[in-house]
Write a protein that holds these residues in place. Structure first.
Motif, PDB file in Angstrom:
ATOM      1  N   GLU A  54       0.833  -1.208   0.000  1.00 23.40           N
ATOM      2  CA  GLU A  54       0.000   0.000   0.000  1.00 23.40           C
ATOM      3  C   GLU A  54       0.864   1.253   0.000  1.00 23.40           C
ATOM      4  O   GLU A  54       0.533   2.258  -0.629  1.00 23.40           O
ATOM      5  N   ARG A  55       1.991   1.168   0.702  1.00 26.64           N
ATOM      6  CA  ARG A  55       2.889   2.320   0.793  1.00 26.64           C
ATOM      7  C   ARG A  55       3.559   2.610  -0.557  1.00 26.64           C
ATOM      8  O   ARG A  55       3.891   3.761  -0.856  1.00 26.64           O
ATOM      9  N   LEU A  56       3.756   1.568  -1.366  1.00 25.32           N
ATOM     10  CA  LEU A  56       4.331   1.771  -2.698  1.00 25.32           C
ATOM     11  C   LEU A  56       3.324   2.379  -3.664  1.00 25.32           C
ATOM     12  O   LEU A  56       3.694   2.769  -4.774  1.00 25.32           O
ATOM     13  N   ASN A  57       2.074   2.451  -3.240  1.00 29.20           N
ATOM     14  CA  ASN A  57       1.039   3.083  -4.064  1.00 29.20           C
ATOM     15  C   ASN A  57       1.150   4.601  -3.913  1.00 29.20           C
ATOM     16  O   ASN A  57       0.254   5.287  -3.457  1.00 29.20           O
ATOM     17  N   ILE A  58       2.278   5.093  -4.325  1.00 32.33           N
ATOM     18  CA  ILE A  58       2.641   6.496  -4.161  1.00 32.33           C
ATOM     19  C   ILE A  58       2.475   7.202  -5.505  1.00 32.33           C
ATOM     20  O   ILE A  58       2.522   6.568  -6.564  1.00 32.33           O
ATOM     21  N   SER A  59       2.294   8.499  -5.491  1.00 33.99           N
ATOM     22  CA  SER A  59       2.108   9.232  -6.751  1.00 33.99           C
ATOM     23  C   SER A  59       3.448   9.679  -7.319  1.00 33.99           C
ATOM     24  O   SER A  59       4.441   9.813  -6.593  1.00 33.99           O
ATOM     25  N   ALA A  60       3.459   9.914  -8.619  1.00 36.55           N
ATOM     26  CA  ALA A  60       4.659  10.456  -9.264  1.00 36.55           C
ATOM     27  C   ALA A  60       5.023  11.803  -8.658  1.00 36.55           C
ATOM     28  O   ALA A  60       6.211  12.128  -8.498  1.00 36.55           O
ATOM     29  N   THR A  61       4.020  12.578  -8.280  1.00 41.27           N
ATOM     30  CA  THR A  61       4.261  13.892  -7.682  1.00 41.27           C
ATOM     31  C   THR A  61       5.054  13.770  -6.386  1.00 41.27           C
ATOM     32  O   THR A  61       6.003  14.533  -6.143  1.00 41.27           O
ATOM     33  N   GLU A  62       4.680  12.794  -5.539  1.00 38.97           N
ATOM     34  CA  GLU A  62       5.389  12.606  -4.267  1.00 38.97           C
ATOM     35  C   GLU A  62       6.831  12.178  -4.487  1.00 38.97           C
ATOM     36  O   GLU A  62       7.748  12.660  -3.813  1.00 38.97           O
ATOM     37  N   LEU A  63       7.046  11.270  -5.440  1.00 37.02           N
ATOM     38  CA  LEU A  63       8.418  10.841  -5.728  1.00 37.02           C
ATOM     39  C   LEU A  63       9.238  11.991  -6.304  1.00 37.02           C
ATOM     40  O   LEU A  63      10.416  12.168  -5.962  1.00 37.02           O
ATOM     41  N   ASN A  64       8.622  12.787  -7.149  1.00 33.02           N
ATOM     42  CA  ASN A  64       9.347  13.895  -7.778  1.00 33.02           C
ATOM     43  C   ASN A  64       9.700  14.995  -6.777  1.00 33.02           C
ATOM     44  O   ASN A  64      10.668  15.735  -6.982  1.00 33.02           O
ATOM     45  N   LYS A  65       8.941  15.098  -5.687  1.00 31.02           N
ATOM     46  CA  LYS A  65       9.326  16.036  -4.629  1.00 31.02           C
ATOM     47  C   LYS A  65      10.683  15.657  -4.054  1.00 31.02           C
ATOM     48  O   LYS A  65      11.532  16.520  -3.796  1.00 31.02           O
ATOM     49  N   ILE A  66      10.904  14.357  -3.843  1.00 29.87           N
ATOM     50  CA  ILE A  66      12.185  13.871  -3.321  1.00 29.87           C
ATOM     51  C   ILE A  66      13.300  14.185  -4.309  1.00 29.87           C
ATOM     52  O   ILE A  66      14.363  14.697  -3.942  1.00 29.87           O
ATOM     53  N   ILE A  67      13.039  13.891  -5.574  1.00 29.08           N
ATOM     54  CA  ILE A  67      14.047  14.110  -6.620  1.00 29.08           C
ATOM     55  C   ILE A  67      14.358  15.596  -6.770  1.00 29.08           C
ATOM     56  O   ILE A  67      15.530  16.003  -6.838  1.00 29.08           O
ATOM     57  N   ASN A  68      13.321  16.408  -6.794  1.00 29.15           N
ATOM     58  CA  ASN A  68      13.521  17.858  -6.962  1.00 29.15           C
ATOM     59  C   ASN A  68      14.185  18.498  -5.746  1.00 29.15           C
ATOM     60  O   ASN A  68      14.931  19.476  -5.880  1.00 29.15           O
ATOM     61  N   ASN A  69      13.921  17.939  -4.560  1.00 26.16           N
ATOM     62  CA  ASN A  69      14.601  18.440  -3.365  1.00 26.16           C
ATOM     63  C   ASN A  69      16.108  18.202  -3.445  1.00 26.16           C
ATOM     64  O   ASN A  69      16.904  19.028  -2.985  1.00 26.16           O
ATOM     65  N   ARG A  70      16.473  17.073  -4.034  1.00 25.53           N
ATOM     66  CA  ARG A  70      17.908  16.787  -4.211  1.00 25.53           C
ATOM     67  C   ARG A  70      18.546  17.806  -5.149  1.00 25.53           C
ATOM     68  O   ARG A  70      19.639  18.325  -4.880  1.00 25.53           O
ATOM     69  N   ILE A  71      17.869  18.118  -6.231  1.00 26.84           N
ATOM     70  CA  ILE A  71      18.388  19.112  -7.182  1.00 26.84           C
ATOM     71  C   ILE A  71      18.420  20.501  -6.536  1.00 26.84           C
ATOM     72  O   ILE A  71      19.395  21.251  -6.681  1.00 26.84           O
ATOM     73  N   SER A  72      17.369  20.847  -5.801  1.00 25.12           N
ATOM     74  CA  SER A  72      17.314  22.156  -5.133  1.00 25.12           C
ATOM     75  C   SER A  72      18.452  22.314  -4.127  1.00 25.12           C
ATOM     76  O   SER A  72      19.036  23.397  -4.002  1.00 25.12           O
ATOM     77  N   ALA A  73      18.745  21.223  -3.405  1.00 25.15           N
ATOM     78  CA  ALA A  73      19.840  21.270  -2.433  1.00 25.15           C
ATOM     79  C   ALA A  73      21.167  21.543  -3.137  1.00 25.15           C
ATOM     80  O   ALA A  73      22.016  22.299  -2.634  1.00 25.15           O
ATOM     81  N   HIS A  74      21.338  20.941  -4.321  1.00 22.08           N
ATOM     82  CA  HIS A  74      22.574  21.192  -5.078  1.00 22.08           C
ATOM     83  C   HIS A  74      22.646  22.649  -5.530  1.00 22.08           C
ATOM     84  O   HIS A  74      23.708  23.287  -5.407  1.00 22.08           O
ATOM     85  N   LEU A  75      21.549  23.171  -6.049  1.00 22.73           N
ATOM     86  CA  LEU A  75      21.545  24.558  -6.516  1.00 22.73           C
ATOM     87  C   LEU A  75      21.805  25.533  -5.366  1.00 22.73           C
ATOM     88  O   LEU A  75      22.494  26.550  -5.538  1.00 22.73           O
ATOM     89  N   SER A  76      21.298  25.209  -4.186  1.00 22.92           N
ATOM     90  CA  SER A  76      21.552  26.050  -3.003  1.00 22.92           C
ATOM     91  C   SER A  76      23.021  26.015  -2.629  1.00 22.92           C
ATOM     92  O   SER A  76      23.608  27.035  -2.238  1.00 22.92           O
ATOM     93  N   PHE A  77      23.624  24.831  -2.759  1.00 22.53           N
ATOM     94  CA  PHE A  77      25.059  24.717  -2.475  1.00 22.53           C
ATOM     95  C   PHE A  77      25.871  25.571  -3.431  1.00 22.53           C
ATOM     96  O   PHE A  77      26.765  26.323  -3.018  1.00 22.53           O
TER      97      PHE A  77
END
Length: 341
Positions: free
Chosen positions: A268-291
């Motif tokens: 049930e937990r893997l029944n996640i949306s693309a939007t939720e997964l992309n938040k994780i991915i985009n946070n990684r990119i945002s952290a790099h840009l902040s650095f």
């Protein structure tokens, strides 16, 4: 495209996984001599209960590790040559027969994988900060009776054989899967300070049987020790945290969980949306840009350029990084398929 599944099974038999088909194993097994897992071990070896009743803690400890070793043997079979195994484990303290002592789980696991011929890599201490005012146990302020309270666990890392070589398409996947310079400096430190996760479960049985690690732990390990499209196994997957990390990291994943109730929750937990997964991915990119933004101008001028993402990076090895975002997820029975852009 990647595929993800949770299989209900005892991980001491992984017949449904082909030998040498897994590139990385990331897991946190039941901890021997921690009470919440007693019943699980006793259900597989009833003599452990008798040892407890007789106050024979060390005998129980050895029998619990003998059970874990059956899973580690299967992990060895399914792991490809040059693959890695990352195991999150804590040591235990317990009083049995009136005697208090430490049971060193991490050293027993190191001993076993060494006996299989694995290379023991430098481990990571995962420090779980606590705000509790009552950390110190024993005889209060009087000497020679108190003992240290643990606030850390181990992440043990083993490699099967020598360094992995990447050829053809695999070499391209490796270059795309590079991590950022600033991530390397944090991830490859020997001390991680990551807050633990308390899981909110609907069942008292499941609550007593599960203690998942926080998402950040497997997400780092998956990115550190595998490449895009690799297959990652978690033989003690609990609520499927490693699977979720793989979905975000463009890796395939297999989770194995002995408890059907918890396995159902993981699915049930893997029944996640693309939007939720992309938040994780985009946070990684945002952290790099902040650095990058935090660098002084003279250091920004020395940065390289990543053409795929169109942003600066610190080193030449980062210029081929491409962090895919999830475009679609397809759910069918026990399988989740992720499609990426």
């Amino acid at each position: 495209m990647t595929k993800h599944q949770i299989i209900t099974s005892n991980s001491n038999r992984l017949d449904f996984i082909d030998s040498g088909s897994v590139n990385l194993i990331v897991t946190s097994p039941p901890y021997p001599m921690i009470e919440m897992w007693d019943d699980l071990f006793i259900s597989q070896d009833s003599t452990i209960k008798k040892d407890f009743e007789e106050g024979n803690g060390y005998s129980s400890f050895l029998k619990m590790h003998a059970l874990l070793n059956e899973t580690w043997k299967e992990c060895d079979r399914v792991l490809a040559d040059h693959g890695f195994i990352c195991i999150n484990i804590g040591d235990a303290t317990r009083t049995l027969g009136g005697e208090f002592q430490l049971y060193s789980n991490h050293s027993k696991i190191i001993e076993f994988f060494s006996s299989l011929g694995y290379s023991v890599m430098p481990d990571i201490l995962w420090r779980k900060p606590s705000n509790s005012p009552n950390k110190f146990m024993g005889s209060g302020m009087y000497p020679a009776g108190a003992y240290v309270t643990y606030e850390h666990e181990y992440i043990l890392i083993f490699r099967k054989g020598g360094k992995r070589t990447f050829k053809g398409k695999e070499k391209e996947y490796r270059q795309k899967s590079a991590y950022f310079w600033e991530e390397r400096n944090v991830w490859f430190s020997d001390l991680w300070e990551v807050k633990g996760t308390s899981q909110v479960l609907n069942s008292s049985t499941a609550r007593n049987r599960n203690a998942s690690f926080p998402f950040e732990i497997p997400y780092r390990l998956v990115n550190m020790y595998s490449a895009e499209n690799d297959t990652v196994l978690d033989p003690f997957c609990g609520l499927g945290t490693t699977n979720l990390a793989c979905m975000a990291a463009h890796r395939n994943s297999i989770g194995v969980e002995i408890d059907e109730e918890i396995a159902k929750m993981a699915r049930e937990r893997l029944n996640i949306s693309a939007t939720e997964l992309n938040k994780i991915i985009n946070n990684r990119i945002s952290a790099h840009l902040s650095f990058i933004a935090s660098l002084p101008e003279e250091k920004k001028e020395k940065c390289y350029h990543n053409e795929l993402h169109r942003f600066p990076v610190k080193t030449k090895q980062e210029t081929a990084i491409y962090i895919s975002t999830v475009s679609n997820l397809v759910y069918s029975d026990d399988l989740v398929t992720c499609e990426y852009i």
